[in-house]
Scaffold this motif. Structure first.
Motif, PDB file in Angstrom:
ATOM      1  N   LEU A   1       8.265 -16.213  -3.273  1.00 50.59           N
ATOM      2  CA  LEU A   1       9.113 -15.028  -3.339  1.00 50.59           C
ATOM      3  C   LEU A   1       8.297 -13.776  -3.651  1.00 50.59           C
ATOM      4  N   VAL A   2       7.411 -13.852  -4.630  1.00 45.57           N
ATOM      5  CA  VAL A   2       6.643 -12.669  -5.005  1.00 45.57           C
ATOM      6  C   VAL A   2       5.581 -12.322  -3.966  1.00 45.57           C
ATOM      7  N   GLY A   3       5.275 -13.247  -3.069  1.00 48.00           N
ATOM      8  CA  GLY A   3       4.305 -12.977  -2.013  1.00 48.00           C
ATOM      9  C   GLY A   3       4.896 -12.307  -0.783  1.00 48.00           C
ATOM     10  N   VAL A   4       6.213 -12.139  -0.753  1.00 44.59           N
ATOM     11  CA  VAL A   4       6.875 -11.529   0.413  1.00 44.59           C
ATOM     12  C   VAL A   4       6.454 -10.070   0.531  1.00 44.59           C
ATOM     13  N   LYS A   5       5.976  -9.701   1.725  1.00 43.67           N
ATOM     14  CA  LYS A   5       5.567  -8.321   1.981  1.00 43.67           C
ATOM     15  C   LYS A   5       6.811  -7.441   2.130  1.00 43.67           C
ATOM     16  N   VAL A   6       6.792  -6.300   1.450  1.00 42.12           N
ATOM     17  CA  VAL A   6       7.907  -5.366   1.508  1.00 42.12           C
ATOM     18  C   VAL A   6       7.574  -4.215   2.451  1.00 42.12           C
ATOM     19  N   TYR A   7       6.385  -3.646   2.262  1.00 45.76           N
ATOM     20  CA  TYR A   7       5.947  -2.537   3.106  1.00 45.76           C
ATOM     21  C   TYR A   7       4.424  -2.546   3.144  1.00 45.76           C
ATOM     22  N   GLY A   8       3.859  -2.747   4.289  1.00 44.59           N
ATOM     23  CA  GLY A   8       2.404  -2.807   4.407  1.00 44.59           C
ATOM     24  C   GLY A   8       1.848  -3.940   3.567  1.00 44.59           C
ATOM     25  N   SER A   9       0.914  -3.625   2.686  1.00 44.90           N
ATOM     26  CA  SER A   9       0.338  -4.663   1.826  1.00 44.90           C
ATOM     27  C   SER A   9       1.050  -4.767   0.481  1.00 44.90           C
ATOM     28  N   ILE A  10       2.114  -4.016   0.313  1.00 47.41           N
ATOM     29  CA  ILE A  10       2.889  -4.059  -0.943  1.00 47.41           C
ATOM     30  C   ILE A  10       3.865  -5.223  -0.869  1.00 47.41           C
TER      31      ILE A  10
END
Length: 122
Positions: A70-79
């Motif tokens: 879950l915490v590895g899911v990309k939100v925007y670019g490398s974030i």
């Protein structure tokens, strides 16, 4: 007999021996109750905010530890979600500080001003 070290009417000498006041008169019971009220209100708000932040912090740690996908899911670019959770810790800290400052200005400051005025006989 309670011993208080308070600035008298917002005097400039905080903590000096000139500001020591000994409560000995029967009328001092009212000021003691006022100081207890101030302390109780502050404690209630600070404890509540601490618990909310502690639960949020703990939930963030548990999320990091047990939900790596879950915490590895990309939100925007490398974030990814992990960065957002980490930054949210700072945001929540600043929010808590701002909320406490506003609350203290509205609720505690008038009570402490009243206590100082009563103690100084202003």
């Amino acid at each position: 007999m309670a011993r208080l070290n308070l600035a008298i009417c917002a005097g400039p000498i905080l903590g000096s021996s000139d500001t020591n006041i000994t409560l000995t008169q029967p009328a001092d019971v009212g000021i003691t109750k006022l100081i207890e009220t101030i302390s109780a209100k502050r404690r209630r708000v600070v404890d509540g905010m601490f618990l909310m932040f502690f639960v949020f912090f703990g939930a963030t740690l548990v999320t990091f530890a047990y939900l790596p996908d879950l915490v590895g899911v990309k939100v925007y670019g490398s974030i990814n979600v992990a960065y957002l959770l980490a930054v949210s810790q700072f945001a929540v800290s600043f929010l808590i500080a701002a909320v406490y400052a506003l609350w203290a200005r509205k609720v505690l400051d008038p009570l402490t001003a009243e206590a100082r005025a009563r103690l100084a006989g202003c």
